[in-house]
Design a protein around this motif. Structure first.
Motif, PDB file in Angstrom:
ATOM      1  N   GLY A 181     -23.170  71.749   4.939  1.00 13.94           N
ATOM      2  CA  GLY A 181     -24.242  71.442   5.883  1.00 13.94           C
ATOM      3  C   GLY A 181     -24.133  72.201   7.186  1.00 13.94           C
ATOM      4  N   ASN A 182     -22.911  72.406   7.697  1.00 15.62           N
ATOM      5  CA  ASN A 182     -22.742  73.138   8.955  1.00 15.62           C
ATOM      6  C   ASN A 182     -23.231  74.578   8.835  1.00 15.62           C
ATOM      7  OD1 ASN A 182     -21.687  70.966  10.302  1.00 15.62           O
ATOM      8  ND2 ASN A 182     -19.547  71.582  10.042  1.00 15.62           N
ATOM      9  N   ALA A 183     -22.824  75.242   7.751  1.00 12.93           N
ATOM     10  CA  ALA A 183     -23.229  76.634   7.547  1.00 12.93           C
ATOM     11  C   ALA A 183     -24.737  76.744   7.379  1.00 12.93           C
ATOM     12  CB  ALA A 183     -22.514  77.219   6.334  1.00 12.93           C
ATOM     13  N   MET A 184     -25.322  75.838   6.603  1.00 11.09           N
ATOM     14  CA  MET A 184     -26.763  75.886   6.358  1.00 11.09           C
ATOM     15  C   MET A 184     -27.548  75.581   7.628  1.00 11.09           C
ATOM     16  SD  MET A 184     -27.405  76.757   3.212  1.00 11.09           S
ATOM     17  CE  MET A 184     -29.029  76.104   2.863  1.00 11.09           C
ATOM     18  N   GLU A 185     -27.114  74.569   8.371  1.00 12.88           N
ATOM     19  CA  GLU A 185     -27.834  74.188   9.577  1.00 12.88           C
ATOM     20  C   GLU A 185     -27.737  75.278  10.648  1.00 12.88           C
ATOM     21  OE1 GLU A 185     -30.402  71.796  11.675  1.00 12.88           O
ATOM     22  OE2 GLU A 185     -29.718  71.569   9.603  1.00 12.88           O
ATOM     23  N   SER A 186     -26.581  75.949  10.725  1.00 10.55           N
ATOM     24  CA  SER A 186     -26.399  77.001  11.736  1.00 10.55           C
ATOM     25  C   SER A 186     -27.351  78.165  11.503  1.00 10.55           C
ATOM     26  CB  SER A 186     -24.950  77.496  11.712  1.00 10.55           C
ATOM     27  OG  SER A 186     -24.060  76.489  12.128  1.00 10.55           O
ATOM     28  N   TYR A 187     -27.501  78.580  10.241  1.00 11.40           N
ATOM     29  CA  TYR A 187     -28.266  79.800   9.955  1.00 11.40           C
ATOM     30  C   TYR A 187     -29.702  79.531   9.510  1.00 11.40           C
ATOM     31  CZ  TYR A 187     -24.149  82.695  10.513  1.00 11.40           C
ATOM     32  OH  TYR A 187     -23.066  83.349  11.053  1.00 11.40           O
ATOM     33  N   PHE A 188     -29.991  78.343   8.995  1.00 16.28           N
ATOM     34  CA  PHE A 188     -31.329  78.100   8.448  1.00 16.28           C
ATOM     35  C   PHE A 188     -32.013  76.868   9.039  1.00 16.28           C
ATOM     36  CE2 PHE A 188     -29.005  80.472   5.183  1.00 16.28           C
ATOM     37  CZ  PHE A 188     -29.848  81.565   5.033  1.00 16.28           C
ATOM     38  N   GLY A 189     -31.282  76.054   9.798  1.00 16.07           N
ATOM     39  CA  GLY A 189     -31.890  74.888  10.417  1.00 16.07           C
ATOM     40  C   GLY A 189     -32.623  75.241  11.706  1.00 16.07           C
ATOM     41  N   VAL A 190     -33.616  74.439  12.066  1.00 14.97           N
ATOM     42  CA  VAL A 190     -34.362  74.611  13.318  1.00 14.97           C
ATOM     43  C   VAL A 190     -34.424  73.241  13.996  1.00 14.97           C
ATOM     44  CG1 VAL A 190     -36.529  75.320  14.399  1.00 14.97           C
ATOM     45  CG2 VAL A 190     -35.748  76.470  12.303  1.00 14.97           C
ATOM     46  N   SER A 191     -33.760  73.114  15.158  1.00 16.13           N
ATOM     47  CA  SER A 191     -33.756  71.844  15.887  1.00 16.13           C
ATOM     48  C   SER A 191     -35.059  71.677  16.674  1.00 16.13           C
ATOM     49  CB  SER A 191     -32.562  71.798  16.842  1.00 16.13           C
ATOM     50  OG  SER A 191     -32.713  72.775  17.864  1.00 16.13           O
ATOM     51  N   ASP A 192     -35.236  70.501  17.275  1.00 18.02           N
ATOM     52  CA  ASP A 192     -36.427  70.268  18.098  1.00 18.02           C
ATOM     53  C   ASP A 192     -36.494  71.281  19.236  1.00 18.02           C
ATOM     54  OD1 ASP A 192     -37.393  68.108  16.640  1.00 18.02           O
ATOM     55  OD2 ASP A 192     -36.143  66.669  17.723  1.00 18.02           O
ATOM     56  N   ARG A 193     -35.385  71.506  19.891  1.00 17.53           N
ATOM     57  CA  ARG A 193     -35.345  72.451  21.021  1.00 17.53           C
ATOM     58  C   ARG A 193     -35.657  73.872  20.556  1.00 17.53           C
ATOM     59  NH1 ARG A 193     -31.369  75.587  23.563  1.00 17.53           N
ATOM     60  NH2 ARG A 193     -31.630  75.794  25.830  1.00 17.53           N
ATOM     61  N   GLN A 194     -35.051  74.283  19.437  1.00 18.29           N
ATOM     62  CA  GLN A 194     -35.310  75.621  18.902  1.00 18.29           C
ATOM     63  C   GLN A 194     -36.762  75.759  18.479  1.00 18.29           C
ATOM     64  OE1 GLN A 194     -32.220  75.536  15.893  1.00 18.29           O
ATOM     65  NE2 GLN A 194     -31.001  77.058  16.998  1.00 18.29           N
ATOM     66  N   SER A 195     -37.340  74.689  17.959  1.00 19.55           N
ATOM     67  CA  SER A 195     -38.734  74.732  17.538  1.00 19.55           C
ATOM     68  C   SER A 195     -39.656  74.968  18.729  1.00 19.55           C
ATOM     69  CB  SER A 195     -39.097  73.431  16.819  1.00 19.55           C
ATOM     70  OG  SER A 195     -40.450  73.425  16.453  1.00 19.55           O
ATOM     71  N   ARG A 196     -39.379  74.260  19.829  1.00 17.52           N
ATOM     72  CA  ARG A 196     -40.219  74.433  21.028  1.00 17.52           C
ATOM     73  C   ARG A 196     -40.110  75.853  21.581  1.00 17.52           C
ATOM     74  NH1 ARG A 196     -38.031  69.264  22.156  1.00 17.52           N
ATOM     75  NH2 ARG A 196     -36.506  70.221  23.567  1.00 17.52           N
ATOM     76  N   LYS A 197     -38.923  76.439  21.537  1.00 18.20           N
ATOM     77  CA  LYS A 197     -38.714  77.761  22.132  1.00 18.20           C
ATOM     78  C   LYS A 197     -39.165  78.898  21.211  1.00 18.20           C
ATOM     79  CE  LYS A 197     -35.216  78.607  24.695  1.00 18.20           C
ATOM     80  NZ  LYS A 197     -33.867  78.848  25.217  1.00 18.20           N
ATOM     81  N   SER A 198     -39.059  78.691  19.898  1.00 18.58           N
ATOM     82  CA  SER A 198     -39.354  79.781  18.955  1.00 18.58           C
ATOM     83  C   SER A 198     -40.746  79.706  18.351  1.00 18.58           C
ATOM     84  CB  SER A 198     -38.331  79.771  17.820  1.00 18.58           C
ATOM     85  OG  SER A 198     -38.470  78.607  17.023  1.00 18.58           O
ATOM     86  N   GLY A 199     -41.322  78.501  18.312  1.00 15.36           N
ATOM     87  CA  GLY A 199     -42.612  78.331  17.641  1.00 15.36           C
ATOM     88  C   GLY A 199     -42.475  78.059  16.161  1.00 15.36           C
ATOM     89  N   LEU A 200     -41.236  78.048  15.634  1.00 12.43           N
ATOM     90  CA  LEU A 200     -41.013  77.733  14.224  1.00 12.43           C
ATOM     91  C   LEU A 200     -41.007  76.221  14.029  1.00 12.43           C
ATOM     92  CD1 LEU A 200     -38.129  80.267  13.393  1.00 12.43           C
ATOM     93  CD2 LEU A 200     -40.591  80.557  13.014  1.00 12.43           C
TER      94      LEU A 200
END
Length: 263
Positions: A181-200
């Motif tokens: 889960g750590n490896a997958m979340e680091s490279y393929f997960g998108v958090s709420d904060r990342q979503s707001r900043k990236s648009g993904l």
């Protein structure tokens, strides 16, 4: 191992061998000593290039230089660009190796698609490689734990069929990689904060099989010193790695070409 040839000029016959320097003989230079040491270490030095996706899941590719440095320090320790490997066990086709290497992480500046996701720092990698040779097939398991950076664990399971023709060797084989889960979340997960900043879109990436690969490689010895190696890999993302909004394309091909000199 290929011998490092020494060419000697013809000399008059001597009555007896002696360890004392002969008149007019020159002392070995530091370059001669370095070449002899490289020969003892079975060293290969060279380089080439690699064409691969800008990041795992990218649609665009990048071309990057690749160094080729390999050396064996006795029967148990070897070094290459991936890191240091310790040969712990080798008996009747079964081998066990420990490995210390590194993971470069991912830079959000590598591609505009990554903007807003932040960087994944580099980290140390502790690896365990298991292999069983059942000629002409080799079965392998590579277990990697990253400390720092993505802080994840991956397990790669593969098999390869190898065949040789004189100075040419060819290998082909499939593999699949499982990631925690750590490896997958680091490279393929998108958090709420990342979503707001990236648009993904927000996305949780769970543990599972992240990709399958088919690798073809060939090695050709031009002579006793010069070696040419080529590699083509056809990769395909699966599971949450394929479904992630970070991934632009699931098909992930790459190729590499290297030229080296073997001492």
């Amino acid at each position: 191992m290929f011998a490092l040839g020494l060419l000697c000029a013809a000399a008059p016959l001597r009555a007896a061998h002696t360890d004392e320097p002969q008149p007019g003989a020159s002392e070995p230079s530091w370059l001669d000593g370095a070449a002899a040491q490289a020969h003892e270490w079975n060293m290969i030095v060279g380089g080439g290039f690699r064409v691969e996706p800008k990041f795992e899941g990218a649609d665009d590719v990048k071309i990057m230089p690749v160094p080729m440095i390999m050396a064996d320090f006795g029967p148990y320790i070897s070094v290459d660009v991936r890191g240091l490997t310790v040969n712990a066990f080798d008996y009747e086709g079964l081998s066990v190796k420990g490995r210390v290497g590194y993971d470069l992480g991912r830079d959000s500046d590598d591609d505009k698609h990554l903007h807003g996701l932040g960087d994944i720092g580099s980290g140390a990698v502790l690896g365990l490689d298991l292999a069983y040779d059942w000629e002409p097939v080799q079965f392998t398991v590579a277990l990697d734990k990253t400390i720092g950076g993505g802080d994840g664990f991956t397990a790669k399971f593969g098999a390869a069929y190898s065949v040789g023709f004189d100075q040419f060797q060819f290998s082909i084989g499939p593999s699949f990689t499982w990631a925690d889960g750590n490896a997958m979340e680091s490279y393929f997960g998108v958090s709420d904060r990342q979503s707001r900043k990236s648009g993904l879109s927000r996305f949780d990436a769970d543990a599972g099989i992240k990709r399958v690969d088919l690798e073809l490689s060939g090695l050709y010895m031009l002579d006793e010193h010069w070696v040419v190696r080529g590699e083509v890999t056809f990769g395909y993302l699966t599971g949450d790695a394929a479904d992630s909004p970070v991934s632009q394309r699931n098909f992930q091909p790459s190729t590499m070409f290297l030229v080296g000199y073997k001492f």
